[in-house]
Design a protein around this motif. Structure first.
Motif, PDB file in Angstrom:
ATOM      1  N   TRP A   1       0.843  -1.136  -0.129  1.00 25.71           N
ATOM      2  CA  TRP A   1      -0.267  -0.383   0.283  1.00 25.71           C
ATOM      3  C   TRP A   1       0.805   1.303  -0.192  1.00 25.71           C
ATOM      4  CZ3 TRP A   1      -4.233  -0.809  -1.921  1.00 25.71           C
ATOM      5  CH2 TRP A   1      -4.663  -2.849  -1.362  1.00 25.71           C
ATOM      6  N   TRP A   2       2.279   1.088   0.716  1.00 26.35           N
ATOM      7  CA  TRP A   2       2.983   2.236   0.751  1.00 26.35           C
ATOM      8  C   TRP A   2       3.806   2.649  -1.002  1.00 26.35           C
ATOM      9  CZ3 TRP A   2       3.552   5.621   4.042  1.00 26.35           C
ATOM     10  CH2 TRP A   2       2.600   5.112   5.278  1.00 26.35           C
ATOM     11  N   ASN A   3       3.267   1.129  -1.339  1.00 28.36           N
ATOM     12  CA  ASN A   3       4.191   1.538  -3.059  1.00 28.36           C
ATOM     13  C   ASN A   3       3.057   2.425  -4.253  1.00 28.36           C
ATOM     14  OD1 ASN A   3       6.566   0.732  -2.792  1.00 28.36           O
ATOM     15  ND2 ASN A   3       5.634  -1.988  -3.660  1.00 28.36           N
ATOM     16  N   TRP A   4       1.505   2.428  -3.631  1.00 32.29           N
ATOM     17  CA  TRP A   4       0.754   2.357  -3.979  1.00 32.29           C
ATOM     18  C   TRP A   4       0.086   3.819  -4.168  1.00 32.29           C
ATOM     19  CZ3 TRP A   4      -2.771   1.391  -8.309  1.00 32.29           C
ATOM     20  CH2 TRP A   4      -2.698   0.248  -8.530  1.00 32.29           C
ATOM     21  N   LEU A   5       1.187   4.452  -2.577  1.00 28.32           N
ATOM     22  CA  LEU A   5       0.814   5.749  -2.128  1.00 28.32           C
ATOM     23  C   LEU A   5       1.511   6.619  -2.638  1.00 28.32           C
ATOM     24  CD1 LEU A   5      -0.836   7.507   0.071  1.00 28.32           C
ATOM     25  CD2 LEU A   5       0.587   6.899   2.018  1.00 28.32           C
TER      26      LEU A   5
ATOM     27  N   GLN B   1       2.494  -7.066  -7.841  1.00 26.92           N
ATOM     28  CA  GLN B   1       2.852  -7.172  -6.530  1.00 26.92           C
ATOM     29  C   GLN B   1       1.475  -6.545  -5.539  1.00 26.92           C
ATOM     30  OE1 GLN B   1       3.472  -3.668  -3.657  1.00 26.92           O
ATOM     31  NE2 GLN B   1       1.706  -2.847  -4.576  1.00 26.92           N
ATOM     32  N   SER B   2       0.236  -6.652  -5.877  1.00 28.92           N
ATOM     33  CA  SER B   2      -1.020  -6.327  -5.008  1.00 28.92           C
ATOM     34  C   SER B   2      -1.439  -8.114  -5.339  1.00 28.92           C
ATOM     35  CB  SER B   2      -1.502  -4.945  -5.075  1.00 28.92           C
ATOM     36  OG  SER B   2      -1.339  -4.100  -5.198  1.00 28.92           O
ATOM     37  N   GLY B   3      -1.009  -8.872  -6.229  1.00 25.43           N
ATOM     38  CA  GLY B   3      -1.861  -9.850  -6.164  1.00 25.43           C
ATOM     39  C   GLY B   3      -2.078 -10.771  -5.148  1.00 25.43           C
ATOM     40  N   ARG B   4      -2.823 -11.726  -4.832  1.00 25.08           N
ATOM     41  CA  ARG B   4      -3.180 -12.372  -3.474  1.00 25.08           C
ATOM     42  C   ARG B   4      -1.697 -13.648  -4.014  1.00 25.08           C
ATOM     43  NH1 ARG B   4      -6.218 -13.337   0.219  1.00 25.08           N
ATOM     44  NH2 ARG B   4      -8.004 -12.192  -1.367  1.00 25.08           N
ATOM     45  N   VAL B   5      -1.462 -14.282  -4.798  1.00 29.20           N
ATOM     46  CA  VAL B   5       0.029 -14.563  -4.846  1.00 29.20           C
ATOM     47  C   VAL B   5       0.927 -14.069  -5.515  1.00 29.20           C
ATOM     48  CG1 VAL B   5       0.605 -16.705  -6.629  1.00 29.20           C
ATOM     49  CG2 VAL B   5      -1.726 -17.047  -5.925  1.00 29.20           C
ATOM     50  N   THR B   6       1.569 -13.455  -5.963  1.00 33.76           N
ATOM     51  CA  THR B   6       2.965 -12.773  -6.171  1.00 33.76           C
ATOM     52  C   THR B   6       2.859 -11.779  -5.389  1.00 33.76           C
ATOM     53  OG1 THR B   6       0.921 -10.762  -7.485  1.00 33.76           O
ATOM     54  CG2 THR B   6       1.896 -13.417  -9.011  1.00 33.76           C
ATOM     55  N   GLU B   7       2.393 -10.881  -4.238  1.00 26.22           N
ATOM     56  CA  GLU B   7       2.826  -9.996  -4.004  1.00 26.22           C
ATOM     57  C   GLU B   7       3.926 -10.306  -2.299  1.00 26.22           C
ATOM     58  OE1 GLU B   7       0.262  -8.877  -0.377  1.00 26.22           O
ATOM     59  OE2 GLU B   7      -1.027  -9.988  -0.640  1.00 26.22           O
TER      60      GLU B   7
ATOM     61  N   SER C   1      11.035 -11.572  -6.029  1.00 29.61           N
ATOM     62  CA  SER C   1      11.491 -10.010  -6.872  1.00 29.61           C
ATOM     63  C   SER C   1      10.240  -9.215  -6.696  1.00 29.61           C
ATOM     64  CB  SER C   1      10.476 -11.062  -7.845  1.00 29.61           C
ATOM     65  OG  SER C   1       9.287 -11.304  -7.857  1.00 29.61           O
ATOM     66  N   VAL C   2       9.175  -8.776  -6.532  1.00 27.73           N
ATOM     67  CA  VAL C   2       8.408  -8.235  -5.490  1.00 27.73           C
ATOM     68  C   VAL C   2       9.227  -7.528  -3.815  1.00 27.73           C
ATOM     69  CG1 VAL C   2       6.062  -7.821  -4.879  1.00 27.73           C
ATOM     70  CG2 VAL C   2       5.863  -9.054  -7.226  1.00 27.73           C
ATOM     71  N   ARG C   3       9.378  -8.146  -3.741  1.00 23.95           N
ATOM     72  CA  ARG C   3       9.254  -7.269  -2.148  1.00 23.95           C
ATOM     73  C   ARG C   3      10.587  -6.631  -1.757  1.00 23.95           C
ATOM     74  NH1 ARG C   3       9.376 -11.820   1.734  1.00 23.95           N
ATOM     75  NH2 ARG C   3       9.359  -9.968   3.701  1.00 23.95           N
TER      76      ARG C   3
END
Length: 253
Positions: free
Chosen positions: A9-13, A70-76, A80-82
């Motif tokens: 959510w920080w990424n989105w903000l 990066q918001s997907g339930r499986v991919t978050e 590689s995302v984190r």
């Protein structure tokens, strides 16, 4: 493994905030001039045609794709995302800082912010390049966006260095502006090759091709030799990018 991405959510903000500042900058709300109008105050021999900056639209669309991924339930929870999360937030903050400084014509300080933004993107780029056996989602929504973003910021930093020198009346150590334009173009081409070759990344040099063709078109009626230099280097980098594409395919096999 953590159940969720702590940066999601920080990424989105941070991204939304950067988009708002970008929109304000391009409607002259900040500082009374658009980003392009300020750039036009300091024409250089490596200034591209205005259409070149439409690449920002593609970059931001692809970054939106990264945010959705990066918001997907499986991919978050993917490493590689984190691993990108905190650096993506930093890059958005620096993007905002660069724009605010530019819009209020603190040109030299805006270059500092842009260089810091480039460094943050370099960290992200390195991390995306370390993704082994990427999924199709990681290829299109992590590797591609940041190759494109890092590539264009590399071109933009070179251009903004020229703008800062122009603004401050730099005499070029007695050498002509044309000579320094060619030096900047050659330096950019060398950077494109050195950065992309270890990763066999064909996207990064293609961004330079986009920029150099736009520079050639802008300069064709102004400085013939700057036009020729930009065009020749664009062709060389295009051929090189094709080579990298097939070299990467060969390495996979």
């Amino acid at each position: 493994m953590l159940r969720s991405n702590p940066y999601k959510w920080w990424n989105w903000l941070a991204f939304v905030a950067a988009m708002v500042v970008n929109a304000l900058a391009n409607t002259a709300v900040l500082g009374g001039k658009t980003t392009g109008e300020i750039s036009d105050q300091y024409p250089t021999m490596i200034t591209p045609e205005g259409y070149a900056f439409t690449i920002w639209s593609l970059i931001y669309v692809l970054l939106l794709g990264f945010l959705l991924y990066q918001s997907g339930r499986v991919t978050e929870t993917r490493d590689s995302v984190r691993s990108i999360g905190p650096w993506f937030i930093i890059s958005c903050v620096l993007n905002i800082a660069w724009l605010l400084l530019w819009q209020y014509e603190y040109i030299e300080l805006s270059l500092v912010a842009m260089v810091l933004l480039l460094l943050s993107l370099f960290v992200i780029y390195r991390r995306t390049r370390s993704i082994y056996y990427p999924t199709s989602g990681e290829m299109w929504l992590i590797k591609l966006p940041f190759s494109l973003y890092f590539g264009w910021l590399s071109v933009a930093v070179i251009l903004n260095i020229a703008i800062v020198l122009k603004k401050n009346g730099w005499n070029g150590f007695g050498l002509s502006e044309l000579v320094w334009a060619v030096v900047f173009l050659l330096a950019g081409a060398l950077i494109a090759i050195l950065v992309s070759y270890p990763y066999r990344d064909s996207i990064y040099p293609l961004v330079f091709v986009w920029g150099y063709v736009a520079i050639a078109l802008e300069q064709q009626d102004q400085v013939e030799r700057a036009f020729i230099a930009a065009l020749i280097l664009a062709i060389i980098l295009f051929v090189y990018a094709i080579y990298l594409f097939f070299a990467r395919s060969r390495d996979r096999d």
